[in-house]
Design a protein around this motif. Structure first.
Motif, PDB file in Angstrom:
ATOM      1  N   LEU A  48      87.808  21.142  39.477  1.00  0.00           N
ATOM      2  CA  LEU A  48      88.115  22.428  40.096  1.00  0.00           C
ATOM      3  C   LEU A  48      87.988  23.568  39.095  1.00  0.00           C
ATOM      4  CD1 LEU A  48      91.159  21.404  42.321  1.00  0.00           C
ATOM      5  CD2 LEU A  48      88.932  22.196  43.132  1.00  0.00           C
ATOM      6  N   CYS A  49      88.507  23.355  37.879  1.00  0.00           N
ATOM      7  CA  CYS A  49      88.399  24.396  36.845  1.00  0.00           C
ATOM      8  C   CYS A  49      86.942  24.689  36.521  1.00  0.00           C
ATOM      9  CB  CYS A  49      89.139  23.978  35.583  1.00  0.00           C
ATOM     10  SG  CYS A  49      90.917  24.032  35.757  1.00  0.00           S
ATOM     11  N   ASP A  50      86.136  23.638  36.362  1.00  0.00           N
ATOM     12  CA  ASP A  50      84.720  23.830  36.057  1.00  0.00           C
ATOM     13  C   ASP A  50      83.990  24.519  37.209  1.00  0.00           C
ATOM     14  OD1 ASP A  50      85.179  22.601  33.643  1.00  0.00           O
ATOM     15  OD2 ASP A  50      84.268  20.692  34.222  1.00  0.00           O
ATOM     16  N   ALA A  51      84.350  24.191  38.446  1.00  0.00           N
ATOM     17  CA  ALA A  51      83.700  24.805  39.604  1.00  0.00           C
ATOM     18  C   ALA A  51      84.047  26.286  39.730  1.00  0.00           C
ATOM     19  CB  ALA A  51      84.099  24.065  40.878  1.00  0.00           C
ATOM     20  N   LEU A  52      85.253  26.659  39.320  1.00  0.00           N
ATOM     21  CA  LEU A  52      85.680  28.058  39.407  1.00  0.00           C
ATOM     22  C   LEU A  52      85.277  28.884  38.185  1.00  0.00           C
ATOM     23  CD1 LEU A  52      89.190  27.447  40.954  1.00  0.00           C
ATOM     24  CD2 LEU A  52      87.278  28.633  42.049  1.00  0.00           C
ATOM     25  N   THR A  53      84.844  28.244  37.111  1.00  0.00           N
ATOM     26  CA  THR A  53      84.495  28.931  35.878  1.00  0.00           C
ATOM     27  C   THR A  53      83.412  29.997  36.050  1.00  0.00           C
ATOM     28  OG1 THR A  53      85.214  27.105  34.498  1.00  0.00           O
ATOM     29  CG2 THR A  53      83.596  28.579  33.533  1.00  0.00           C
ATOM     30  N   PRO A  54      82.334  29.759  36.791  1.00  0.00           N
ATOM     31  CA  PRO A  54      81.297  30.797  36.897  1.00  0.00           C
ATOM     32  C   PRO A  54      81.786  32.110  37.497  1.00  0.00           C
ATOM     33  CG  PRO A  54      80.450  28.696  37.674  1.00  0.00           C
ATOM     34  CD  PRO A  54      81.918  28.523  37.452  1.00  0.00           C
ATOM     35  N   MET A  55      82.895  32.095  38.212  1.00  0.00           N
ATOM     36  CA  MET A  55      83.395  33.320  38.833  1.00  0.00           C
ATOM     37  C   MET A  55      83.777  34.377  37.798  1.00  0.00           C
ATOM     38  SD  MET A  55      82.952  32.675  41.922  1.00  0.00           S
ATOM     39  CE  MET A  55      83.654  34.153  42.597  1.00  0.00           C
ATOM     40  N   GLY A  56      84.098  33.960  36.585  1.00  0.00           N
ATOM     41  CA  GLY A  56      84.492  34.917  35.550  1.00  0.00           C
ATOM     42  C   GLY A  56      83.449  35.100  34.482  1.00  0.00           C
ATOM     43  N   GLY A  57      82.209  34.727  34.744  1.00  0.00           N
ATOM     44  CA  GLY A  57      81.160  34.764  33.728  1.00  0.00           C
ATOM     45  C   GLY A  57      80.865  36.139  33.169  1.00  0.00           C
ATOM     46  N   ARG A  58      81.006  37.178  33.988  1.00  0.00           N
ATOM     47  CA  ARG A  58      80.709  38.534  33.521  1.00  0.00           C
ATOM     48  C   ARG A  58      81.977  39.295  33.142  1.00  0.00           C
ATOM     49  NH1 ARG A  58      77.179  40.457  38.458  1.00  0.00           N
ATOM     50  NH2 ARG A  58      79.060  39.669  39.413  1.00  0.00           N
ATOM     51  N   ASP A  59      83.105  38.640  33.214  1.00  0.00           N
ATOM     52  CA  ASP A  59      84.370  39.282  32.892  1.00  0.00           C
ATOM     53  C   ASP A  59      84.370  39.677  31.415  1.00  0.00           C
ATOM     54  OD1 ASP A  59      87.039  40.132  33.176  1.00  0.00           O
ATOM     55  OD2 ASP A  59      87.798  38.167  32.570  1.00  0.00           O
ATOM     56  N   PRO A  60      84.803  40.879  31.100  1.00  0.00           N
ATOM     57  CA  PRO A  60      84.824  41.304  29.686  1.00  0.00           C
ATOM     58  C   PRO A  60      85.669  40.382  28.799  1.00  0.00           C
ATOM     59  CG  PRO A  60      85.212  43.181  31.130  1.00  0.00           C
ATOM     60  CD  PRO A  60      85.191  41.961  31.996  1.00  0.00           C
ATOM     61  N   ARG A  61      86.724  39.796  29.364  1.00  0.00           N
ATOM     62  CA  ARG A  61      87.543  38.877  28.552  1.00  0.00           C
ATOM     63  C   ARG A  61      86.769  37.609  28.214  1.00  0.00           C
ATOM     64  NH1 ARG A  61      92.638  39.025  32.401  1.00  0.00           N
ATOM     65  NH2 ARG A  61      90.872  38.960  33.808  1.00  0.00           N
ATOM     66  N   ARG A  62      85.943  37.122  29.140  1.00  0.00           N
ATOM     67  CA  ARG A  62      85.121  35.941  28.875  1.00  0.00           C
ATOM     68  C   ARG A  62      84.074  36.255  27.810  1.00  0.00           C
ATOM     69  NH1 ARG A  62      83.682  32.037  32.537  1.00  0.00           N
ATOM     70  NH2 ARG A  62      85.864  32.195  33.101  1.00  0.00           N
TER      71      ARG A  62
ATOM     72  N   GLU B 106      82.629  25.024  23.360  1.00  0.00           N
ATOM     73  CA  GLU B 106      83.972  25.441  22.937  1.00  0.00           C
ATOM     74  C   GLU B 106      84.570  26.438  23.935  1.00  0.00           C
ATOM     75  OE1 GLU B 106      87.480  25.642  20.875  1.00  0.00           O
ATOM     76  OE2 GLU B 106      85.854  24.185  20.660  1.00  0.00           O
ATOM     77  N   VAL B 107      83.748  27.380  24.412  1.00  0.00           N
ATOM     78  CA  VAL B 107      84.225  28.343  25.418  1.00  0.00           C
ATOM     79  C   VAL B 107      84.618  27.597  26.689  1.00  0.00           C
ATOM     80  CG1 VAL B 107      83.511  30.245  26.935  1.00  0.00           C
ATOM     81  CG2 VAL B 107      82.984  30.325  24.497  1.00  0.00           C
ATOM     82  N   LYS B 108      83.817  26.616  27.087  1.00  0.00           N
ATOM     83  CA  LYS B 108      84.118  25.825  28.288  1.00  0.00           C
ATOM     84  C   LYS B 108      85.464  25.118  28.153  1.00  0.00           C
ATOM     85  CE  LYS B 108      82.440  21.872  30.911  1.00  0.00           C
ATOM     86  NZ  LYS B 108      81.402  20.850  31.029  1.00  0.00           N
ATOM     87  N   LEU B 109      85.736  24.540  26.985  1.00  0.00           N
ATOM     88  CA  LEU B 109      87.011  23.846  26.773  1.00  0.00           C
ATOM     89  C   LEU B 109      88.192  24.812  26.830  1.00  0.00           C
ATOM     90  CD1 LEU B 109      86.016  21.340  23.943  1.00  0.00           C
ATOM     91  CD2 LEU B 109      86.433  20.835  26.361  1.00  0.00           C
ATOM     92  N   ARG B 110      88.030  25.974  26.234  1.00  0.00           N
ATOM     93  CA  ARG B 110      89.120  26.958  26.249  1.00  0.00           C
ATOM     94  C   ARG B 110      89.344  27.533  27.640  1.00  0.00           C
ATOM     95  NH1 ARG B 110      88.804  30.383  20.609  1.00  0.00           N
ATOM     96  NH2 ARG B 110      88.576  28.585  19.221  1.00  0.00           N
ATOM     97  N   VAL B 111      88.253  27.787  28.354  1.00  0.00           N
ATOM     98  CA  VAL B 111      88.381  28.320  29.716  1.00  0.00           C
ATOM     99  C   VAL B 111      89.012  27.281  30.628  1.00  0.00           C
ATOM    100  CG1 VAL B 111      87.025  29.040  31.728  1.00  0.00           C
ATOM    101  CG2 VAL B 111      86.546  30.014  29.493  1.00  0.00           C
ATOM    102  N   ARG B 112      88.643  26.012  30.437  1.00  0.00           N
ATOM    103  CA  ARG B 112      89.231  24.939  31.245  1.00  0.00           C
ATOM    104  C   ARG B 112      90.731  24.847  30.996  1.00  0.00           C
ATOM    105  NH1 ARG B 112      86.952  18.895  30.949  1.00  0.00           N
ATOM    106  NH2 ARG B 112      85.287  19.721  32.231  1.00  0.00           N
ATOM    107  N   ALA B 113      91.155  24.971  29.740  1.00  0.00           N
ATOM    108  CA  ALA B 113      92.586  24.898  29.423  1.00  0.00           C
ATOM    109  C   ALA B 113      93.359  26.040  30.079  1.00  0.00           C
ATOM    110  CB  ALA B 113      92.789  24.914  27.914  1.00  0.00           C
ATOM    111  N   SER B 114      92.829  27.249  29.997  1.00  0.00           N
ATOM    112  CA  SER B 114      93.527  28.368  30.630  1.00  0.00           C
ATOM    113  C   SER B 114      93.379  28.312  32.149  1.00  0.00           C
ATOM    114  CB  SER B 114      93.010  29.699  30.095  1.00  0.00           C
ATOM    115  OG  SER B 114      91.664  29.896  30.461  1.00  0.00           O
TER     116      SER B 114
END
Length: 185
Positions: free
Chosen positions: A67-81, A107-115
């Motif tokens: 679920l986290c991986d599937a939702l990850t692309p939604m924040g791809g252009r976010d300035p925080r990402r 590494e970004v994927k692992l951190r985004v998954r954790a948050s």
């Protein structure tokens, strides 16, 4: 003004509009909650339950990770990402490494998954409180309401959220099916 007869809405459309209304009142982030429910419905069995593992790329992944991986692309252009990507690049360079694009992305994927898991847990808790989802844990020893001991989350759509589950179509009647060697017209 218009005097034509109105067609009644199907039960599914009425259920979805009622679901959206419930989400708007029960969730602090209704769009995120709706995306989460539809992703769960995509991998749910006919009884509405999904997990503890999901098939992905020929392997099995935990439901929460999927679920986290599937939702990850939604924040791809976010300035925080974008800032996180630059921060990871700087940290790797500071350690004396020449970071490759693949290493930075991993590494970004692992951190985004954790948050993302904390966001996911918060949204699931709201959905459980709204009566749209039931959560339990399944795994190493026995099924249990509490996590731990290598247990994985299982989510079951309940109430109005069941409208999102795609019902398998019934097989055609035996008379309509072609026998081996015959073409069914």
């Amino acid at each position: 003004m218009f005097h034509g007869s109105l067609q009644p809405r199907s039960a599914c459309n009425g259920d979805r509009s009622a679901l959206l209304d419930r989400l708007a009142h029960a969730s602090s982030r209704p769009r995120y909650a709706y995306m989460l429910l539809t992703l769960i419905a995509d991998v749910a069995r006919p009884d509405g339950s999904a997990g503890p593992l999901v098939a992905q790329d020929g392997g099995l992944v935990g439901l929460r990770d999927w679920l986290c991986d599937a939702l990850t692309p939604m924040g791809g252009r976010d300035p925080r990402r974008l800032a996180l990507t630059e921060r990871v690049r700087a940290e790797m360079a500071k350690q004396g490494e020449t970071p490759s694009t693949a290493a930075i992305e991993e590494e970004v994927k692992l951190r985004v998954r954790a948050s993302g898991k904390s966001n996911l847990s918060r949204a699931v808790s709201e959905l459980v409180a709204a009566g749209l989802l039931r959560r339990h844990y399944q795994g190493f020893r026995v099924d249990h309401l509490n996590r731990g001991a290598q247990r994985q989350a299982v989510y079951t759509l309940t109430g109005l959220a069941r409208a999102l589950v795609v019902r398998p179509s019934a097989p055609p009647p035996a008379s309509a099916r072609a026998r081996q060697g015959e073409l069914g017209f």
